[in-house]
Design a protein around this motif. Sequence first.
Motif, PDB file in Angstrom:
ATOM      1  N   ASP A 114      11.838  34.411 101.693  1.00 36.27           N
ATOM      2  CA  ASP A 114      11.102  34.702 100.459  1.00 36.27           C
ATOM      3  C   ASP A 114      11.437  33.726  99.333  1.00 36.27           C
ATOM      4  OD1 ASP A 114      10.111  36.830 101.804  1.00 36.27           O
ATOM      5  OD2 ASP A 114      11.356  38.342 100.816  1.00 36.27           O
ATOM      6  N   ALA A 148      16.254  42.992 101.268  1.00 33.50           N
ATOM      7  CA  ALA A 148      15.544  41.838 100.700  1.00 33.50           C
ATOM      8  C   ALA A 148      15.152  42.113  99.246  1.00 33.50           C
ATOM      9  CB  ALA A 148      14.309  41.522 101.536  1.00 33.50           C
ATOM     10  N   GLN A 157      15.466  37.517 105.437  1.00 30.16           N
ATOM     11  CA  GLN A 157      14.152  37.670 104.803  1.00 30.16           C
ATOM     12  C   GLN A 157      14.192  37.134 103.371  1.00 30.16           C
ATOM     13  OE1 GLN A 157      11.296  38.892 106.243  1.00 30.16           O
ATOM     14  NE2 GLN A 157      10.325  38.208 104.347  1.00 30.16           N
ATOM     15  N   GLU A 159      18.832  40.851 108.947  1.00 31.68           N
ATOM     16  CA  GLU A 159      17.434  40.428 108.899  1.00 31.68           C
ATOM     17  C   GLU A 159      16.905  40.505 107.467  1.00 31.68           C
ATOM     18  OE1 GLU A 159      15.451  42.826 111.810  1.00 31.68           O
ATOM     19  OE2 GLU A 159      16.286  41.684 113.488  1.00 31.68           O
TER      20      GLU A 159
END
Lengths: 375, 379
Positions: free
Chosen positions: B90, B318, B86, B82
């Motif tokens: 982004d 991330a 992400q 995830e």
Amino acid sequence: MQSEKQSISRGKKILQSILDATLVPFLAIFTAVVIGGVIIKMVGGNPFEAYMGLIEGSLGSKKALSETAIWATPYIFAGLAVALGFKGGLFNIGAEGQLAVGAVFSALIGYALPQWLGYDLPAIVHIPLAVLFGMLMGGLWAGIVGALKAYTGGHEVINTIMMNYIALNTTSFLLNGIMKDPSPTNVIARTPLIAESARIPPIFDGLRVHWGFVLALLIAFLVWWVLNKTTLGFEIRTVGLNPDAAKYAGINVKRTIILTMALSGMLAGLAGSIEVTGLNYRHELGFSIGYGYDAIAIALLGKSHPLGVVLAAFLFAAMRNGATRMQFLTQLPVDLISMLQALILLFVAADAIVRYIYRIKSRGERVVLTRGWGG
Amino acid sequence: MKKLYFVMALLIVASMILAACGAPATEAPAAGATEAPVAAATEAPVAEVTLDDCVKEEVFCVGLVTDVGKVNDKSFNQSAWEGVQQSQVDGAADLVQFIETADAKDYAKNIATFGDAGFDVVVTVGFGLGEATLAAGVTYPDVKFIGVDQFQAWQFTEDTADDSANVTGLNFPEDQAGFLVGALAAMMSESHVIGAVCGTDVVPPVWRYGEGYKAGALYADGMNSTTTEVQVVYHSDVGFDKTFTDPEWGAQTAKAMMDNGADAVFGCGGLTGNGAITAAAQAGKYAIGVDADQYLTLPEAAPQMLSSAMKLIVPGVAELVAQAKDGSIAAGNYTGSAGYAPYHDLEGAVSDEVKAAMEEINAGLLDASITPGVAPAKP
């Protein structure tokens, strides 16, 4: 029909027997691939892209071939172990445990022997010591089951399964305890790395495939030779076909059962030994899980013939190895490979299905080489 | 010759399908056979970014290799994936892709699959991939590696030969996560007795969870002028094979704590902790999970799951991918953030004051105005 059959020449007979032996496995694989393709389509994938990935990932480059050979190596050893058992009328479900025993003891010799001796060994001594010790311990482990069978009649299926539990739990105990890698950051149940001198070198620079793979092929030939060209092999096969007849013929059945089981265990032990000395350079609790069970599938698919085992081992190895590239290209779950293998096995084991399917519109009677089963 | 052979093979295959499936069933595979090459040929150029573009300088590709397991395991692998997704949302990553490891011996090969395809970042999940990741760092010097839960010990050794220039370990302040749920448990407890059932304290993260829990409860006591008795029990009496896989012991220990009046139990340590959590939930007490939001992974305990001490893997991954993109990523250890899971079913049971206090403590930990004061490992 009778007269026709009698007129078939010897050459044709051999050809026919080869066809007979390979046809069902081939059709089983083919059927599984087709059904697998349909399932891939159903889950929203592109079966051709997936299969291309599988082929590319297993055969498409030097690296891919090397990795396939790496996968095939333990499969060949363990598959031969189960196949040899079959030939002797013994169902060795214990390859999983024998493999773990072989791996643990090879690792022990690999990392601890130089410490015990206080000096480094040359590779030419250390490698064979590590490999042979693992192999012998695997043989001993299985030999116990053979002895139980020979002297008490205890069934080898039950006993090998139980010995698997003992082997795997003892391995877990050792790898978490006295054999655990003592480096401070380690949280995994694994042994220390084995000494450089105990490592089987790779065949080519930059590729992981090692000489253990060549050994696997040599051993496959050796197993074939022993089974078909020696007295021992004859005894094993005779006991496998009919123990009573073997006894009547003067074969020491008890001795043969123990020997068959021990040899089978040695082959499985080799699978573990070679994984440790050739590839992983240590044993870890999560390593080699399931190889012993895959080996049963491989022996069945290979019809217990050493050459068949080698081919089946390659097929399974290619599928396991190619799965990575398949997933990389398509993001399909790798479980599809397990499903494919299960389908293949299903069709090989229940070959009546395959024979039934392909008899409907087969081209002439050639395809129907046997009269169905039991018939 | 080759072509002829191929055509013949195709014909045989086609005839076999016909023979095999009979008339109606043949349609599906046959249709697929003609479609596939066309689809493959047209798809590639149409799609914006394909795998083939990853070798290009301007295309930023991020790959993830799981530990033995799946990307939807509701735990580390899933959180890390995830996080990678992400980074695509982004805008840091142009293409993201995962490979699920099915066998430990494939670690190196799976990482290499991304390295060879020209990926810019490879995320590997779990301690088990640590060595393979470091080795790949040498083979692929241009690729940045992010190792989730991989402590980079080389940073602390005298020897510089094993130093890595492109491997970053993403680790988490377990003491802060334990601190948060410790404070929460102390504030929610009516009996002012709370407990924690953990795996062995020899493993530093487990120790940090347990001690952080104590420190958090103490901190809450200071805020509210209460006195809470904190019982933290480590399962250090058994070997490594048992300490994290002993749910019966966990349940028994939790029951003993509840007999002593505990009304909130924090389970930290694999299946052992899960046993404690489930026992607490079944007794109607507050249960507190660990690592991920265990409300999602332990349905039998969900109704009584107060919260979980969490490693915030998603933002951590991330963030590191973003750093890799802008070039600011540093090899070595990167400490992510800790957090606590939502209250879920107990949302109504937690008063607004407690919620506000928790947010305050969380903010304090994040800006370092609050420190749990826990040693990195058991002294």
